[in-house]
Scaffold this active site. Sequence first.
Site, PDB file in Angstrom:
ATOM      1  N   GLU A 257      -0.110  13.214 -37.237  1.00 34.80           N
ATOM      2  CA  GLU A 257      -1.075  14.207 -37.173  1.00 34.80           C
ATOM      3  C   GLU A 257      -2.549  13.878 -38.075  1.00 34.80           C
ATOM      4  O   GLU A 257      -2.244  14.521 -39.200  1.00 34.80           O
ATOM      5  CB  GLU A 257      -0.748  15.535 -36.166  1.00 34.80           C
ATOM      6  CG  GLU A 257       0.148  15.593 -35.466  1.00 34.80           C
ATOM      7  CD  GLU A 257       0.071  16.681 -34.893  1.00 34.80           C
ATOM      8  OE1 GLU A 257      -0.662  17.706 -33.899  1.00 34.80           O
ATOM      9  OE2 GLU A 257       1.595  17.258 -35.401  1.00 34.80           O
ATOM     10  N   ASP A 276       5.658  15.674 -29.058  1.00 34.12           N
ATOM     11  CA  ASP A 276       5.324  15.931 -27.779  1.00 34.12           C
ATOM     12  C   ASP A 276       4.154  15.332 -27.341  1.00 34.12           C
ATOM     13  O   ASP A 276       4.193  14.905 -26.336  1.00 34.12           O
ATOM     14  CB  ASP A 276       5.236  17.445 -27.285  1.00 34.12           C
ATOM     15  CG  ASP A 276       4.172  18.532 -28.376  1.00 34.12           C
ATOM     16  OD1 ASP A 276       3.701  17.602 -29.176  1.00 34.12           O
ATOM     17  OD2 ASP A 276       4.192  19.850 -28.516  1.00 34.12           O
ATOM     18  N   ARG A 355       5.753  25.130 -21.274  1.00 35.82           N
ATOM     19  CA  ARG A 355       6.047  23.475 -20.655  1.00 35.82           C
ATOM     20  C   ARG A 355       7.048  23.264 -20.308  1.00 35.82           C
ATOM     21  O   ARG A 355       8.372  23.329 -20.177  1.00 35.82           O
ATOM     22  CB  ARG A 355       5.654  23.219 -21.658  1.00 35.82           C
ATOM     23  CG  ARG A 355       5.830  20.903 -21.222  1.00 35.82           C
ATOM     24  CD  ARG A 355       4.539  20.830 -22.617  1.00 35.82           C
ATOM     25  NE  ARG A 355       5.804  20.824 -23.963  1.00 35.82           N
ATOM     26  CZ  ARG A 355       5.344  20.353 -24.982  1.00 35.82           C
ATOM     27  NH1 ARG A 355       4.208  20.259 -25.330  1.00 35.82           N
ATOM     28  NH2 ARG A 355       6.264  20.060 -25.345  1.00 35.82           N
TER      29      ARG A 355
HETATM   30  P1  AMP Z   1      -1.081  23.239 -35.753  1.00 36.40           P
HETATM   31  O1  AMP Z   1      -0.185  24.523 -35.125  1.00 36.40           O
HETATM   32  O2  AMP Z   1      -1.409  23.611 -37.020  1.00 36.40           O
HETATM   33  O3  AMP Z   1      -0.369  21.904 -35.171  1.00 36.40           O
HETATM   34  O4  AMP Z   1      -2.524  23.160 -35.444  1.00 36.40           O
HETATM   35  C1  AMP Z   1      -2.688  23.640 -33.474  1.00 36.40           C
HETATM   36  C2  AMP Z   1      -4.401  23.217 -33.244  1.00 36.40           C
HETATM   37  O5  AMP Z   1      -4.728  23.790 -33.285  1.00 36.40           O
HETATM   38  C3  AMP Z   1      -4.009  21.634 -34.302  1.00 36.40           C
HETATM   39  O6  AMP Z   1      -3.456  20.492 -32.784  1.00 36.40           O
HETATM   40  C4  AMP Z   1      -5.988  21.812 -33.741  1.00 36.40           C
HETATM   41  O7  AMP Z   1      -6.417  21.701 -32.518  1.00 36.40           O
HETATM   42  C5  AMP Z   1      -6.029  23.302 -34.159  1.00 36.40           C
HETATM   43  N1  AMP Z   1      -6.796  23.600 -35.586  1.00 36.40           N
HETATM   44  C6  AMP Z   1      -5.104  23.739 -36.561  1.00 36.40           C
HETATM   45  N2  AMP Z   1      -5.981  23.371 -37.921  1.00 36.40           N
HETATM   46  C7  AMP Z   1      -7.043  22.748 -38.000  1.00 36.40           C
HETATM   47  C8  AMP Z   1      -8.383  23.085 -38.914  1.00 36.40           C
HETATM   48  N3  AMP Z   1      -7.586  23.118 -39.965  1.00 36.40           N
HETATM   49  N4  AMP Z   1      -9.317  22.870 -38.104  1.00 36.40           N
HETATM   50  C9  AMP Z   1      -9.743  22.716 -36.460  1.00 36.40           C
HETATM   51  N5  AMP Z   1      -9.045  22.935 -35.664  1.00 36.40           N
HETATM   52  C10 AMP Z   1      -7.302  23.367 -36.411  1.00 36.40           C
END
Ligand code: AMP
Length: 386
Positions: A257, A276, A355
């Site tokens: 990602e 997913d 979901r």
């Molecule tokens: P994660 O569980 O780390 O995949 O975070 C879930 C979602 O939160 C990500 O898909 C982003 O949409 C948002 N997100 C997480 N970390 C960041 C970051 N450092 N800056 C901006 N958005 C974030």
Amino acid sequence: MKKIMLLGSGELGRELVISLKRLGQYVVAVDNYDHAPAMQVADEKEVINMLHGNSLDAIVKKHQPAIIIPEVEAIRTERFYDYEAEGIHVVPSAKAANFTMNRKAIRDLAANELGLKTPKFSYANNLDTLTEKVHEIGFPCVTKPLMSSSGKGQTLVKGEEDIEKAWQNAITNSRGDSIELIIEGFVEFDMEVTLLTVTTLDGKVMFCPPIGHRQERGDYMESWQPALITDEQLKAAQNMAAKVTKELGGAGIWGVEFFMTKDDIYFSELSPRPHDTGMVTLAGTQNLNEFELHARAILGLPIHSIDLIKHGASAVILGSRSGTRPIATGLEDALSTPGSDVRLFGKPSTRLYRRMGVGLYSSNDESEQVIREKAELIASKVVISS
Ligand code: AMP
């Protein structure tokens, strides 16, 4: 035929089992609740708490699988090193499964050892350190428990007043034994991208066309393929994905990602399994979908190329309230558009935002915007009730 133990039996596992069964394999599907989606299509099932090492050991001893495929992170993955030493093929590798369940292990590897560009980050295991580190990183920032996924326990910290709330949120929603947080600088991205990466037993690395996606509450809402990014961005993403997957080792598909900004691309995280957002490949966007690719890579079967066949999008079908034995209505309406498709996961219970399925749409002669809108419309026509 190989005996395969699938640890985690959600919707991704279900599609994977279908692919494995089509290739003649025998699958034991495991999860901590009965009638899970993948169990419904597998040869055998086991219901255990996968975070309990002894329960895991017991079913591995009972079934003697040749291959173990983790489908979720909430597993006592330390045990994988022993299974690997005993000659069981752990997918993609014990190290990959173990490292990726902890945000710190994977971030340290990616940023410090491999030099990948990531958001600014720091760690804290108490409120005082958290306060200090949040100030170092600056507002706004994002805090997440190290042992968590899909936005659980995550807080957007906009100012001083959010710090204690962030700590409490992390403590309440952390999985596993230790409470530690990662603090990340907030990235104002234009788009989030998943680069599905396939590594093979004979050391090849292959890439799927990039997938764009949109998240809410830390969960994916819609994804589309191909994501329109520049060749330069794609090359940078592919280089990072190749580096990190090589270091973790083994064969299979990985969801890598990234956050894309106008001028930059940041590595965010990766999961060593179908992703997913990759459910968009069920719309027939590629010659082999992400589950077929995973199955082939694991079994050491040839993958000649990964080709984009059509443009497509997926949109999630969510539960609206708690209930058991959910039923879906509206399929006829949802499927009335040519190019539409639906996957329902058969979960035995539902709840708000759970979901329950995806709406899919693919086409070669419509814009990304139209394709995404149609997938959303298809998903919106399926109503889950119980
Ligand atoms: P994660 O569980 O780390 O995949 O975070 C879930 C979602 O939160 C990500 O898909 C982003 O949409 C948002 N997100 C997480 N970390 C960041 C970051 N450092 N800056 C901006 N958005 C974030």
